[in-house]
Design a protein around this motif. Structure first.
Motif, PDB file in Angstrom:
ATOM      1  N   UNK A 138      -7.933  -2.743   3.110  1.00 44.26           N
ATOM      2  CA  UNK A 138      -7.820  -4.598   3.329  1.00 44.26           C
ATOM      3  C   UNK A 138      -8.010  -5.259   2.595  1.00 44.26           C
ATOM      4  N   UNK A 139      -8.286  -4.835   0.956  1.00 42.79           N
ATOM      5  CA  UNK A 139      -8.334  -5.382  -0.027  1.00 42.79           C
ATOM      6  C   UNK A 139      -6.963  -5.962  -0.683  1.00 42.79           C
ATOM      7  N   UNK A 140      -5.991  -4.910  -0.609  1.00 40.02           N
ATOM      8  CA  UNK A 140      -4.316  -4.938  -0.939  1.00 40.02           C
ATOM      9  C   UNK A 140      -4.756  -7.077   0.063  1.00 40.02           C
ATOM     10  N   UNK A 141      -4.811  -6.853   1.052  1.00 37.76           N
ATOM     11  CA  UNK A 141      -4.213  -7.846   1.503  1.00 37.76           C
ATOM     12  C   UNK A 141      -4.997  -9.167   1.968  1.00 37.76           C
ATOM     13  N   UNK A 142      -6.295  -8.859   1.509  1.00 39.94           N
ATOM     14  CA  UNK A 142      -7.251 -10.112   0.745  1.00 39.94           C
ATOM     15  C   UNK A 142      -6.518 -10.504  -0.835  1.00 39.94           C
ATOM     16  N   UNK A 143      -6.199  -9.414  -1.158  1.00 47.60           N
ATOM     17  CA  UNK A 143      -5.452  -9.819  -2.897  1.00 47.60           C
ATOM     18  C   UNK A 143      -4.654 -11.263  -2.696  1.00 47.60           C
ATOM     19  N   UNK A 144      -3.393 -10.040  -1.054  1.00 41.66           N
ATOM     20  CA  UNK A 144      -2.340 -11.473  -0.905  1.00 41.66           C
ATOM     21  C   UNK A 144      -2.672 -12.936  -0.514  1.00 41.66           C
ATOM     22  N   UNK A 145      -3.604 -12.510   0.593  1.00 37.99           N
ATOM     23  CA  UNK A 145      -4.197 -13.672   1.328  1.00 37.99           C
ATOM     24  C   UNK A 145      -4.814 -14.441  -0.006  1.00 37.99           C
ATOM     25  N   UNK A 146      -5.455 -14.286  -0.882  1.00 37.42           N
ATOM     26  CA  UNK A 146      -5.530 -15.788  -1.905  1.00 37.42           C
ATOM     27  C   UNK A 146      -5.060 -16.122  -2.267  1.00 37.42           C
ATOM     28  N   UNK A 147      -3.644 -14.866  -2.563  1.00 31.97           N
ATOM     29  CA  UNK A 147      -2.316 -15.263  -3.782  1.00 31.97           C
ATOM     30  C   UNK A 147      -1.504 -16.308  -3.301  1.00 31.97           C
ATOM     31  N   UNK A 148      -1.773 -16.225  -1.385  1.00 29.72           N
ATOM     32  CA  UNK A 148      -1.239 -17.322  -0.771  1.00 29.72           C
ATOM     33  C   UNK A 148      -1.726 -18.704  -1.445  1.00 29.72           C
ATOM     34  N   UNK A 182       1.032  -1.260   0.428  1.00 30.70           N
ATOM     35  CA  UNK A 182      -0.249   0.147   0.323  1.00 30.70           C
ATOM     36  C   UNK A 182       0.585   1.311  -0.029  1.00 30.70           C
ATOM     37  N   UNK A 183       1.253   1.987  -1.064  1.00 28.61           N
ATOM     38  CA  UNK A 183       2.508   2.827  -0.926  1.00 28.61           C
ATOM     39  C   UNK A 183       1.283   4.195  -0.089  1.00 28.61           C
ATOM     40  N   UNK A 184       1.830   4.935  -0.152  1.00 28.42           N
ATOM     41  CA  UNK A 184       2.228   6.352   1.096  1.00 28.42           C
ATOM     42  C   UNK A 184       2.372   7.305   0.363  1.00 28.42           C
TER      43      UNK A 184
END
Length: 173
Positions: free
Chosen positions: A156-166, A71-73
């Motif tokens: 949370x969408x970024x973490x959800x996407x990583x969890x799905x790729x995991x 998540x860039x800031x």
């Protein structure tokens, strides 16, 4: 022209100005969101494609594949309008090691603020863990982004996407 008519014209001009300002602000916000998505995708690829040696250089010691959320800031230059203008990306990251555990919640993970220089080759800088960590973060991340550097993921969408790729990475085939 009477005062009522002048008032109506002034009100119409003011409303048109407000509408134009709103559209401009919306367009800038949309452009910023699109740039953040592009930067997140770019940094995610850099982290996930890094070799074990490169991860070791980042301060992480593992031999398995990783799956990351980013998540860039912030950017350098701070007013970059497009991906081609960005030299450095400042972001929160969360990377999970695939294979250490079959459960995302129990996986070995690394997280925190990072600085990534876009280029060939890209350069990833991660503040070392341990005593003095906050000071190392402040040395790595420009002052204008210090508050964001210590914040949690807001999307949370970024973490959800990583969890799905995991989970997908654990599935043979």
């Amino acid at each position: 022209m009477n005062a009522t008519r002048r008032g109506q014209i002034a009100a119409g001009v003011a409303l048109a100005g407000l509408a134009l300002a709103g559209v401009t602000l919306f367009a800038v916000d949309q452009g910023s969101a699109r740039l953040d998505q592009e930067l997140a995708a770019q940094v995610t690829l850099i982290l996930e494609r890094a070799t074990p040696e490169e991860h070791h250089d980042h301060g992480h010691g593992f031999e398995s594949r990783v799956v990351c959320a980013v998540e860039p800031f912030g950017t350098d230059p701070p007013d970059a309008a497009g991906l081609a203008e960005v030299r450095w990306v400042y972001a929160r990251h969360l990377c999970a090691i695939v294979g250490e555990s079959r459960d995302w919640a129990m996986s070995v993970r690394a997280s925190g603020p990072i600085a990534v220089r876009l280029g060939v080759p890209p350069q990833v800088k991660v503040p070392a863990d341990g005593p003095g960590y906050p000071e190392r973060v402040r040395e790595l991340i420009p002052g204008r982004y210090h508050e964001e550097a210590f914040a949690e993921f807001s999307d949370e969408a970024a973490i959800d996407a990583a969890r799905a790729r995991f989970t997908q990475a654990l599935t043979p085939g």
